[in-house]
Design an enzyme around this catalytic site. Sequence first.
Site, PDB file in Angstrom:
ATOM      1  N   TRP A 130       0.861  -1.193   0.000  1.00 12.64           N
ATOM      2  CA  TRP A 130       0.000   0.000   0.000  1.00 12.64           C
ATOM      3  C   TRP A 130       0.898   1.244   0.000  1.00 12.64           C
ATOM      4  O   TRP A 130       1.864   1.317   0.777  1.00 12.64           O
ATOM      5  CB  TRP A 130      -0.885  -0.032   1.253  1.00 12.64           C
ATOM      6  CG  TRP A 130      -1.806   1.137   1.412  1.00 12.64           C
ATOM      7  CD1 TRP A 130      -2.580   1.714   0.443  1.00 12.64           C
ATOM      8  CD2 TRP A 130      -2.060   1.850   2.630  1.00 12.64           C
ATOM      9  NE1 TRP A 130      -3.300   2.747   0.990  1.00 12.64           N
ATOM     10  CE2 TRP A 130      -3.004   2.856   2.330  1.00 12.64           C
ATOM     11  CE3 TRP A 130      -1.601   1.749   3.943  1.00 12.64           C
ATOM     12  CZ2 TRP A 130      -3.483   3.747   3.285  1.00 12.64           C
ATOM     13  CZ3 TRP A 130      -2.076   2.627   4.895  1.00 12.64           C
ATOM     14  CH2 TRP A 130      -3.015   3.607   4.564  1.00 12.64           C
ATOM     15  N   ASP A 211      -1.691  -5.904   8.957  1.00 11.20           N
ATOM     16  CA  ASP A 211      -2.601  -4.854   8.497  1.00 11.20           C
ATOM     17  C   ASP A 211      -3.845  -5.562   7.963  1.00 11.20           C
ATOM     18  O   ASP A 211      -3.787  -6.278   6.956  1.00 11.20           O
ATOM     19  CB  ASP A 211      -1.919  -4.017   7.399  1.00 11.20           C
ATOM     20  CG  ASP A 211      -2.773  -2.822   7.000  1.00 11.20           C
ATOM     21  OD1 ASP A 211      -3.936  -2.737   7.428  1.00 11.20           O
ATOM     22  OD2 ASP A 211      -2.265  -1.965   6.249  1.00 11.20           O
ATOM     23  N   LYS A 246     -13.828  -0.474   4.800  1.00 13.13           N
ATOM     24  CA  LYS A 246     -14.347  -1.209   3.652  1.00 13.13           C
ATOM     25  C   LYS A 246     -15.483  -2.151   4.044  1.00 13.13           C
ATOM     26  O   LYS A 246     -16.540  -2.129   3.451  1.00 13.13           O
ATOM     27  CB  LYS A 246     -13.233  -2.045   2.988  1.00 13.13           C
ATOM     28  CG  LYS A 246     -11.859  -1.408   2.891  1.00 13.13           C
ATOM     29  CD  LYS A 246     -11.836  -0.158   2.112  1.00 13.13           C
ATOM     30  CE  LYS A 246     -10.513   0.358   1.656  1.00 13.13           C
ATOM     31  NZ  LYS A 246      -9.572   0.993   2.425  1.00 13.13           N
TER      32      LYS A 246
HETATM   33  C1  LMR Z   1      -6.585   2.354  -0.831  1.00  8.11           C
HETATM   34  O1  LMR Z   1      -5.590   1.633  -0.783  1.00  8.11           O
HETATM   35  O2  LMR Z   1      -7.005   2.845  -1.887  1.00  8.11           O
HETATM   36  C2  LMR Z   1      -7.373   2.606   0.416  1.00  8.11           C
HETATM   37  O3  LMR Z   1      -6.796   1.924   1.476  1.00  8.11           O
HETATM   38  C3  LMR Z   1      -7.615   4.044   0.689  1.00  8.11           C
HETATM   39  C4  LMR Z   1      -6.395   4.786   1.135  1.00  8.11           C
HETATM   40  O4  LMR Z   1      -6.459   5.421   2.190  1.00  8.11           O
HETATM   41  O5  LMR Z   1      -5.365   4.755   0.457  1.00  8.11           O
END
Ligand code: LMR
Length: 397
Positions: A130, A211, A246
């Site tokens: 992420w 996570d 989510k």
């Molecule tokens: C994402 O990965 O798009 C979501 O977790 C929203 C974010 O805060 O980045």
Amino acid sequence: MFDQLTMAPSDPILGLTDAFRKDPNPAKINLGVGVYKDEKGNTPILTSVAKARQQVLATETTKNYLAIDGSPEYNRVVQELLLGAGHPMLGSGRVVTVQAPGGTGALRVAADFLHQHFPAARVWISEPTWANHSQIFRLAGIQVQTYPYFDARTNSLGFEAMCRALDSAPAGDVVLLHGCCHNPTGVDPTTDQWHRLAELLVARHLLPLVDFAYQGLGRGLREDAEGLEALCALLPELLVASSFSKNFGLYNERVGALTLVAPTREAAQQALSHVKICIRANYSNPPAHGAAVITTVLQDTQLRREWEGEVATMRKRIAQMRALFAETLRQKGVERDFSFIERQQGMFSFSGLNKEQVETLRQVHGIYIVGGGRINVAGMTRQNMEPLCSAIAAVLN
Ligand code: LMR
């Protein structure tokens, strides 16, 4: 002082949403940020959540502060959701949970706690991961290392390379794992691989930080916790950052939690006392509303059943969109094999599209996906599938 600053880059995910909002193209499609859309392309409030919200509004009597660690009822239902009600660890006192403002808030509290008390510890994050992970830890002062995760040749987990890298991590380092529905690849370890990971982490004295932002959107609420259960069975200590953006659709309420498992009840309480200082120095105490809604849903048999049904509906729609996406690309004459998209799990598909192709999709076709090629499958609908796949076919050919 401020005129000495240059512009910081925009956020790779939320910055894309800003750009999307400004784009005048009437045919634009946003598959960037991880937000679930229904068949009609809306992100509605879940019915179970709307009913619970009514109950909360009708019964709440005060807007007084919560405790630093949040609502005890909320923290208990979070633990039960993570581990399953009746899990032997729940009565042991080894598990403590603090309410947090979203999964990001939970990760930042974890990062502050780790940095203050274990300053030599580094955090290992998957490559890719992420887009926000690295900066959360870096800005908390923690050194970040990466371990290989995705094997682009096979579009699957490069498990042996991952284990080799983690095997080289010094004792006391922290390993960030995605509980399920890996963001951005949609590729998770198998049951056997989770057990092997647990053995490796124990043997190397590494601390897992899980996570857990997509519980229920992969295979099922309990099935998605399989990796966490494997870790809990072997490891004396671990951390879990939960997000309910989510699976409860509570994106803008910022509801999450940090759960800490310690070897003993005493150690859990000692760690909790320090986590509370990190919270107090950061945002003092958490916001109440979203957590009250979740507690209401999870404590009420009827509402809980309704919510579980709504999570299943989201999960099934995402799976249908995966199949339809792969099939429509085939129909459009795309030669590259995209069947792997059906094997990925959760909201995201790691498409393999490169930076230039992503840029062309945005500039020429008004289609917004994250730079690394991550597509939010949960934002696809039967209506936008045709223009989306035509655009991808045009870009690829
Ligand atoms: C994402 O990965 O798009 C979501 O977790 C929203 C974010 O805060 O980045």
